[in-house]
Write a protein that holds these residues in place. Structure first.
Motif, PDB file in Angstrom:
ATOM      1  N   ASP A 112      76.789 -11.829  56.446  1.00  0.00           N
ATOM      2  CA  ASP A 112      76.484 -12.108  55.056  1.00  0.00           C
ATOM      3  C   ASP A 112      76.066 -11.450  53.629  1.00  0.00           C
ATOM      4  N   GLY A 136      77.972  -7.970  51.244  1.00  0.00           N
ATOM      5  CA  GLY A 136      78.363  -8.376  50.219  1.00  0.00           C
ATOM      6  C   GLY A 136      79.490  -7.996  49.321  1.00  0.00           C
ATOM      7  N   ARG A 179      80.627 -18.676  49.710  1.00  0.00           N
ATOM      8  CA  ARG A 179      80.165 -18.064  49.156  1.00  0.00           C
ATOM      9  C   ARG A 179      81.234 -16.992  48.101  1.00  0.00           C
ATOM     10  N   HIS A 192      78.440 -12.141  45.229  1.00  0.00           N
ATOM     11  CA  HIS A 192      77.179 -12.766  45.423  1.00  0.00           C
ATOM     12  C   HIS A 192      75.947 -13.183  44.942  1.00  0.00           C
ATOM     13  N   LYS A 243      82.637  -8.248  42.305  1.00  0.00           N
ATOM     14  CA  LYS A 243      82.642  -8.013  41.871  1.00  0.00           C
ATOM     15  C   LYS A 243      82.268  -6.794  40.544  1.00  0.00           C
ATOM     16  N   ARG A 261      71.371 -15.015  49.867  1.00  0.00           N
ATOM     17  CA  ARG A 261      72.219 -13.813  49.588  1.00  0.00           C
ATOM     18  C   ARG A 261      71.626 -12.642  51.083  1.00  0.00           C
ATOM     19  N   HIS A 278      74.957  -0.981  53.826  1.00  0.00           N
ATOM     20  CA  HIS A 278      74.280  -2.105  52.931  1.00  0.00           C
ATOM     21  C   HIS A 278      73.518  -2.611  52.861  1.00  0.00           C
TER      22      HIS A 278
END
Length: 434
Positions: free
Chosen positions: A165, A168, A184, A187, A223, A255, A386
């Motif tokens: 999760d 991203g 989800r 983000h 995004k 998140r 990330h």
């Protein structure tokens, strides 16, 4: 020589982060090879990173027969073959197809799915994501509309522990303690709650809603949508799911920003089979290492952290396999100086790279640091991690070292033409606490 720098947004993009479809999707695949300085490159999507012994054996044979012999793991749990001969495409495709690695020629580049690699193995997590994985991959390959997704669009299947999760993804399915699924979209912290069995179809519905939203803007990923379109997308997904009769409610689940890859070593807490989590320095496996991994495996699970979880290890074989893999240069326990060290391909494989960052990363390896570090040969930062990490980027003026957290980079120093100072600066940055 060191030069101080200030905090700034992390605005540079990798090739996988283009804002709009100003040109065709150039992401490499198994059928569309990419020309690199070290030969042709193939990227084979491995949904969830799960490989059967037969599939893993086919990948090893393909690397040795057509390429440089090595398997290169990616930050999405996929495999790249490099140094391929330019005329190997048909034979390579035939070998992969025979092993079941190409279930659909039209969909092979859109099967980008990461999954919690320890799901169902360690007794943690709220759900075993295995059924979600097979269900989502089947639905993707059956959907004509899904072929419009770019090779950059990412699904994540998280068993509730929050590991993938944090990566991203564009769409994330999460396990919930009561057996439901959370979806989800992008983000945002807001999630849609629905029956777990409906999870894969809900993810496909959300992907179709994204494609409709992106039709005019040409966005590659959620995004990349204009802010208003991105904000409206979860509500549109909710409307479509309710229209199909799915029971959906809304909720909130922030998140996670901290990325927690599996610890290296034997997987504890499992009840069904023995497993071993193995780290792969720089994500690069030579043939002998690959064969050794296969020697004790039921299946392999490639992780988004360029590691491998070996499952189905026979009784009493875990310790011996671990020792053999460690002797072969892989990471099978805590404290390895290579843990958390990553790099792009750099020179000489990439024409855009300004440095041989893999050699530089090896020369700078020291005691294990608190934070991961990623070395990039140029501002594109291909394959970077990330969460929170140390960003080392080769620039015309030297190596820039930044502490990245989320979307903010605190640029600490630039080191010019001094390998010892570079290694010291990276070690200091990796151990920094805030």
């Amino acid at each position: 020589m060191l030069a101080a720098m200030s905090a700034s947004p992390l605005t540079s993009r990798s090739p996988g982060d283009a804002c709009a479809r100003s040109s065709g999707d150039a992401c490499p695949g198994a059928l569309r090879l990419h020309r690199a300085d070290d030969g042709a490159l193939a990227r084979i999507r491995i949904p969830g990173g799960v490989l059967t012994p037969r599939q893993a054996d086919a990948l090893g044979k393909a690397a040795e027969r057509f390429g440089d012999g090595e398997l290169h793991l990616t930050s999405r749990g996929n495999v790249q073959l490099r140094g391929l001969t330019p005329d190997c495409g048909a034979e390579l495709a035939g070998l992969l197809d025979e092993a079941g690695l190409l279930p659909s020629e039209r969909h092979e580049r859109v099967r980008n799915v990461v999954a919690s690699p320890l799901s169902g193995l360690d007794g943690l997590g709220s759900v075993d994501v295995g059924p979600w994985l097979t269900g989502l991959d089947r639905l993707l390959c059956e959907s004509a509309g899904a072929t419009a997704l770019s090779g950059r669009f990412l699904f994540a299947l998280d068993d509730g522990r929050g590991d993938v999760d944090a990566l991203g993804a564009d769409l994330t399915l999460l396990g919930h303690d009561d057996g439901d699924a959370l979806l989800r979209v992008g983000h945002v912290d807001e999630v849609l709650r629905l029956p777990a069995a409906e999870g894969p179809r809900a993810a496909l519905t959300a992907a179709e809603a994204f494609l409709d939203s992106a039709r005019e803007t040409g966005a590659w990923r959620v995004k990349d949508l204009p802010d208003a379109d991105a904000a409206a997308l979860p509500a549109e997904v909710l409307r479509r799911l309710r229209r199909t009769g799915t029971t959906v409610t809304t909720g909130r689940r922030p998140r996670p920003l901290e990325v927690l890859p599996p610890a290296h070593g034997p997987v504890v807490g499992g009840h069904r089979e023995s497993a071993l989590s193995v780290g792969v320095p720089l994500g690069r496996l030579v043939p002998a290492q690959w064969r050794l991994l296969l020697s004790g495996a039921g299946k392999l699970r490639l992780t988004p952290w360029r590691g491998i979880v070996v499952t189905g290890i026979g009784p009493g074989r875990t310790e011996g396999l671990s020792a053999g893999l460690a002797e072969a240069g892989l990471i099978t326990g805590p404290g390895s100086p290579w843990a958390g060290v990553g790099a792009c391909i750099g020179r000489p494989g990439c024409a855009k790279s300004l440095a041989d960052v893999r050699t530089e990363a090896g020369a700078a390896v020291g005691p294990a640091g608190r934070l991961p570090v990623y070395w990039s040969g140029c501002e594109r930062r291909c394959g970077h991690p990330h969460g929170e990490w140390i960003d080392v980027v080769a620039t015309p003026g030297g190596h820039r070292i930044s502490h990245v957290r989320g979307d903010l980079a605190t640029a600490t120093t630039t080191v010019r033409d001094d390998p010892a100072a570079l290694a010291a600066a990276v070690a200091t940055a990796r151990g920094a606490r805030t």
